[in-house]
Design a protein around this motif. Structure first.
Motif, short mmCIF file in Angstrom:
data_model
loop_
_atom_site.label_atom_id
_atom_site.label_comp_id
_atom_site.label_asym_id
_atom_site.label_seq_id
_atom_site.Cartn_x
_atom_site.Cartn_y
_atom_site.Cartn_z
N UNK A 136 -3.18 11.34 6.28
CA UNK A 136 -3.77 12.47 5.58
C UNK A 136 -3.94 13.66 6.50
N UNK A 190 0.94 4.05 -2.78
CA UNK A 190 0.58 5.44 -2.53
C UNK A 190 1.62 6.42 -3.06
N UNK A 205 -4.34 5.49 6.43
CA UNK A 205 -4.32 6.49 5.36
C UNK A 205 -4.91 7.80 5.87
N UNK A 206 -6.00 7.67 6.63
CA UNK A 206 -6.62 8.88 7.20
C UNK A 206 -5.68 9.57 8.18
N UNK A 211 -6.10 -0.65 5.12
CA UNK A 211 -5.22 0.50 5.40
C UNK A 211 -5.95 1.82 5.63
N UNK A 212 -7.28 1.81 5.48
CA UNK A 212 -8.01 3.07 5.48
C UNK A 212 -7.69 3.95 6.69
N UNK A 272 0.85 -1.20 0.00
CA UNK A 272 0.00 0.00 0.00
C UNK A 272 0.88 1.24 0.00
#
Lengths: 499, 522
Positions: free
Chosen positions: A489, A409, A485-486, A481-482, A405
């Motif tokens: 972010x 990315x 990722x957040x 992975x959400x 991931x």
């Protein structure tokens, strides 16, 4: 002169925001005081316990602060010298994970190798303080202080197995080149100060706004920027400033190597992002191409050199050089997207590399980590071999690991930024590196290996916990992975000027 | 119809296909090491359940419908526009069934020679990943499955293969990964450039419908995708990993490699080449059919001169896969339908041949054609089975290979006349190398060692029986297969026509319900 002093107004300090740093320094002092003043020998696990507790406490406080930042937005304190934003807390949490892992792995390692436990843990805590100061610094001077606290502690940690020649060599090399890099960096700060009139990042950033249509004489600033870039490139081990890394990684105690590859590298990345992305963003056109080229060279050097090595620690050292290159692929985009991809990469890579060096620490202490000594590990310690396989596949970027991931990315960020050549080059190089990871995996799983007279490997539970947790995290962040990722972010750096 | 719709709503059967073998692998991994037979039983059971579900899927599959069926979408990584999106259409259906059936047969029938536990677990992971790759309708999801199959296959080759296994396994892994590197960059580029107000998406159907790319860009991206798939197929001249991987892999691994893994390449060309980049596919069609024809001829010639029986079968794969590439880019309904059918056929006939070669090796510890002779006298039944499998591979009418190759040739003839003429030579060459090899191994004077070769055993026969049945059934009565493939192929070609200046030839028979009909309609 005296009049000036009397006019001095102490800046308001948000002590709550500084709590993680204070906890760490406090714990380091407690360890040093208690162990040196105590009339009886304090067992090593006490230091480990204090370190782990302090790091966990600092991590929890950071999590608290993180939620505050999400609710109320970023702020700065100590007259704008110290930023309290998602970025700082992201790196604080990452560093705390590295400290906990290193302390746990180091617990048994220190005892087995006859190193001094209190010093090990106290130094770990002070370096961690330096690292998180770097990540939070809103001022170049504060950043430099963090950089030096981190570096000086690491020089000593690298040398902790001082009876071994390789450790001495490693530490000496690290020290000389590291000091050199710091000098570069400091000179860069001076030049930037000279041209912008401030060391405060927020003020440097607003310097560009105040330029307006005026075309200022920016040469001095660009030279300063280049010098700072060079200094940080040394710290992150970016080619061609990576030459210290293989020797230092090989010679240092394995838990320390894992710490260097995770927390220390993260601190360098944090500094790079804070200075270049956040403060010098308007100059992106000038620094983005050099970083892209540096990233390409780093990736190629990391890949090509890694496959020629025979020592597992050296292999992973060059692979670590290569991974720094991938992080730069995200950074060179100079976009929020690219920055958060670099943060994601740094986080997941840290977990994998901490796990890898935990396995290596369990394997043996000496300097010889020839790949053949891992032969048939799957027969001797199947779970250890399995976990190491996960870490290696993850670093190779195989799907369903966080490493995939992460690579995805940064490649996506580069492609969105239309830097296609770098994206292709990075992916092709990952194939070359995969050869090296496969070689280790193949050796471990060699079914024909003779393991009858191999010395037994004992995996202390503290090490086991680290290996298991990082392996599970590598898989979990590869499948879902959400959340991470957040997290990445929301951790894009924000500069807030003194209020 | 109602049943199919209902079952897709209540039971996401395609997800179950992926999950069941995965669970099986987890159970196998947790079983104690010294429980003989148990690993294999769990393995056969879980892959068999998945196989049964895949057959059920085929029966519930609605014929005459071109679009995706049994679709199921779950949000996965919303930040990146990625979802867990699966579905099946006529192009993927039979590959799913093939994956469902080959694995339990291989697990039940082929002895891995050691460490059954890990072997079974890797096999189950491989099945799960293969299912995933064939049903994924999200670019990211496809990519992760396409890439993850390398790991179990790598482990199987390097762990249970023959002398040069490490070299072969590494070569296999790196070759495929090299292709994937380009595909990944092309994929993210495609997604980035296709972004619109609705944000980014990796949804295959949506991307294929958007067609937001400039012509030039789409061509570059097509090349990157095609390169990855061409390595997997493999298309000459990037096929060199295949003979090594096939020869060094254990028998079970070879069967899976031939039956399932190679299909990921040809399937990918259809799904992510033609469907995603219609204009570029038409533009590069001459290149692709040329490569296909080169593969046919080159594979056949090189197979002829092989001294190792397994290498010979491996090179025959290169030739057969060339036919599929030719058919895919001939862009007529028959040719593509034939290609899809031939993907399954090749899996069946080449799978059987690999099993037979494995049996010969187990008995004689050699695969060298020189060291074998006159086996027919010692093992007449095995010789008979070999004959049928070989004839199926050659494309003898009445067996499955014929149905596929015939459709490819007749379909390609419409649009690519001279290429087809050359490809037809390949059919003759296939007869040449296989029959010649057969003659050298099974005919002639047997030595003492040859005479002592044990005959095929009952359980081995049971392993081969499903393959033989499939060869005959698919050869004699391909209608149920074609009925399900055809509408999707038709839709694919219409999609290509909509998005490019390509027009299919007028006089093409749209639904060849029976091969015999071809003559009547012309």
């Amino acid at each position: 002169m005296l009049a000036q002093v009397s006019e001095f107004v102490a800046p308001s300090i948000d002590w709550w925001a500084l709590t993680p740093q204070m906890i760490l320094i406090g714990a380091a002092l407690v360890i040093m005081l208690v162990t040196s003043l105590s009339p009886v020998q304090i067992p090593g696990w006490v230091s480990t316990l204090i370190t782990v507790s302090a790091a966990v406490a600092a991590g929890v406080v950071s999590w608290w602060l993180w939620n505050d930042v999400l609710d109320e937005g970023a702020s700065s304190t100590v007259a704008g010298a110290f930023g309290v934003d998602g970025f700082a807390l992201f790196f604080t949490i990452l560093t705390m994970i590295a400290v906990v892992a290193t302390a746990l792995v180091g617990d048994a390692y220190v005892e087995r190798e006859g190193m001094a436990a209190p010093e090990f843990h106290a130094l770990l805590l002070t370096t961690a303080t330096g690292a998180i100061v770097m990540a939070a610094a809103n001022d170049l001077i504060v950043l430099f202080i963090g950089l030096e606290s981190l570096s000086i502690g690491l020089y000593v940690l690298a040398a902790m197995q001082f009876r071994r020649k390789t450790a001495q060599e490693a530490a000496m090399k690290y020290f000389v080149l590291g000091a050199f890099a710091s000098a570069f960096f400091l000179y860069g700060i001076a030049l930037v100060y000279g041209s912008t009139g401030s060391t405060n990042l927020a003020e440097i950033s607003s310097f560009f706004d105040s330029l307006g249509s005026r075309t200022a004489d920016l040469e001095l600033l660009l030279v300063g920027t280049a010098l700072m870039l060079t200094g940080l490139a040394f710290k992150i081990a970016v080619a061609p400033f990576h030459f210290w890394a293989p020797d230092v990684y090989q010679g240092s105690p394995s838990p320390v190597t894992g710490y260097m590859a995770s927390a220390a590298k993260a601190a360098g990345v944090a500094a790079l992002l804070r200075i270049f992305f956040a403060a010098l963003g308007p100059l992106a056109a000038d620094w983005s191409t050099p970083i892209a080229v540096g990233s390409a060279i780093t990736i190629i050097v990391g890949a090509v050199m890694a496959i020629t090595q025979n020592d597992v620690k050296r292999m992973l050292a060059f692979s670590s050089v290569g991974h720094a290159g991938y992080i730069l692929v995200g950074i060179q985009t100079a976009t929020d997207d690219g920055t958060s991809s670099a943060l994601f990469y740094m986080f997941t890579y840290s977990l994998m590399v901490l796990g890898s060096f935990a396995v290596i620490s369990a394997m043996r202490g000496g300097a010889n980590h020839d790949v053949d000594t891992y032969s048939g590990l799957a027969k001797r310690r199947p779970l250890l071999a399995f976990a190491f396989t996960i870490f290696l596949l993850g670093q190779a970027g195989v799907p369903f690991t966080s490493g995939f991931i992460a690579k995805f990315m940064v490649i996506r960020a580069a492609a969105s930024d239309e830097v296609y050549w770098l994206a292709v080059l990075a992916m092709v190089a990952s194939v070359i590196t995969a050869f090296m990871y496969l070689r280790i995996i193949m050796t471990m799983w060699d079914r024909g290996a003779d393991v009858a007279d191999a010395e037994p490997i004992s995996v202390p539970w503290t090490t086991g916990v680290v290996v298991a947790t990082t392996a599970v995290a590598t898989i979990v962040y590869g499948v879902v992975p959400q959340s991470l990722i957040e997290f990445a972010r929301d951790a894009v750096p924000v500069l807030v000027a003194a209020g | 119809m109602l049943l199919a719709a209902g079952s897709s709503a209540t039971l996401p059967i395609l997800n179950a296909l992926i999950i069941v073998p995965l669970l099986g692998a987890a159970i196998v991994a947790m079983l104690p090491k010294n429980s003989p037979g148990l690993h294999r039983q769990v393995g056969v059971l879980s892959s068999g359940v998945a196989g049964a579900m895949s057959v059920y899927l085929a029966t519930q599959f609605e014929t005459g419908v071109g679009g995706f069926q049994f679709e199921s979408v779950q949000s996965w990584i919303p930040d990146l526009g990625i979802s867990w999106h699966v579905g099946v259409d006529g192009i993927s259906l039979w590959l799913v069934v093939l994956t469902g059936l080959v694995f339990p047969i291989v697990l039940a029938g082929i002895d891995p020679h050691g460490d059954e536990k890990s072997y079974t677990a890797w096999m189950l992971l491989l099945q799960s990943a293969s299912f995933g790759a064939f049903v994924a309708l999200d670019l990211f999801l496809f990519f992760v499955f396409f890439e993850i199959v390398l790991v179990p296959m790598y482990m199987l080759i390097s762990g249970w293969g023959y002398a040069e296994r490490k070299y072969a396994a590494t070569k296999f892994f790196l070759y495929t990964m090299f292709g994937s590197a380009f595909m990944l960059v092309a994929m993210v580029t495609l997604v980035a450039l296709s972004a619109d107000d609705g944000g980014i998406t990796f949804n295959l159907v949506e991307l294929a419908e958007r067609q937001a790319l400039a012509v030039e860009t789409a061509r570059w991206l097509f090349l990157a995708f095609a390169f990855a798939f061409a390595i997997k197929v493999p298309v000459a001249p990037i096929h060199t990993w295949l003979p090594d991987a096939h020869t060094q892999a254990p028998t079970g691994g070879s069967v899976i490699l031939a039956a399932v893994m190679l299909k990921l390449g040809t399937y990918g060309l259809l799904r992510f080449g033609l469907y995603l980049f219609p204009e570029a596919s038409v533009f590069f069609a001459p290149l692709m059919v040329t490569l296909g024809v080169i593969g046919i001829i080159y594979g056949a010639i090189v197979a002829t001169v092989q001294g190792d029986l397994k290498r010979l079968v491996a090179y025959s794969s290169v030739a057969h896969m060339g036919f599929i590439v030719l058919g895919s880019f001939a862009l007529t309904s028959q040719a593509i339908t034939g290609s899809v059918l031939q993907m399954v056929n090749h899996g069946v006939s080449t799978g059987a041949l690999f099993i037979l070669v494995g049996m010969i090796y187990d008995r004689r510890k050699t695969r060298a054609i020189d060291e074998l002779s006159g086996l027919q006298k010692a093992v007449p039944v095995m010789a008979a089975v070999f004959t049928v499998s070989m004839l199926s591979s050659i494309g003898l009418p009445g067996l499955n290979g014929f149905a596929g190759e015939f459709l490819i040739l007749i379909g390609s003839f419409e649009t690519r006349r001279w290429w087809t003429v050359i490809a037809a030579v390949g059919v003759i060459l296939a007869a040449l190398y296989l029959l010649w090899a057969y003659q050298r191994v099974f005919h002639g004077e047997p030595t003492d060692a040859d005479m002592e070769t044990p005959e095929i055993k009952l359980n081995e026969m049971a392993l081969l029986a499903p393959f033989l049945v499939a060869m005959v059934v698919m050869g004699v009565f391909p209608k149920p297969f074609l009925d399900r493939i055809e509408p999707s192929v038709d839709e694919l070609i219409s999609h290509v026509e909509t998005h490019s200046d390509f027009e299919r030839p007028e006089d093409v028979v749209i639904v060849p319900s029976e091969k015999a009909d071809e003559g009547d309609d012309h």
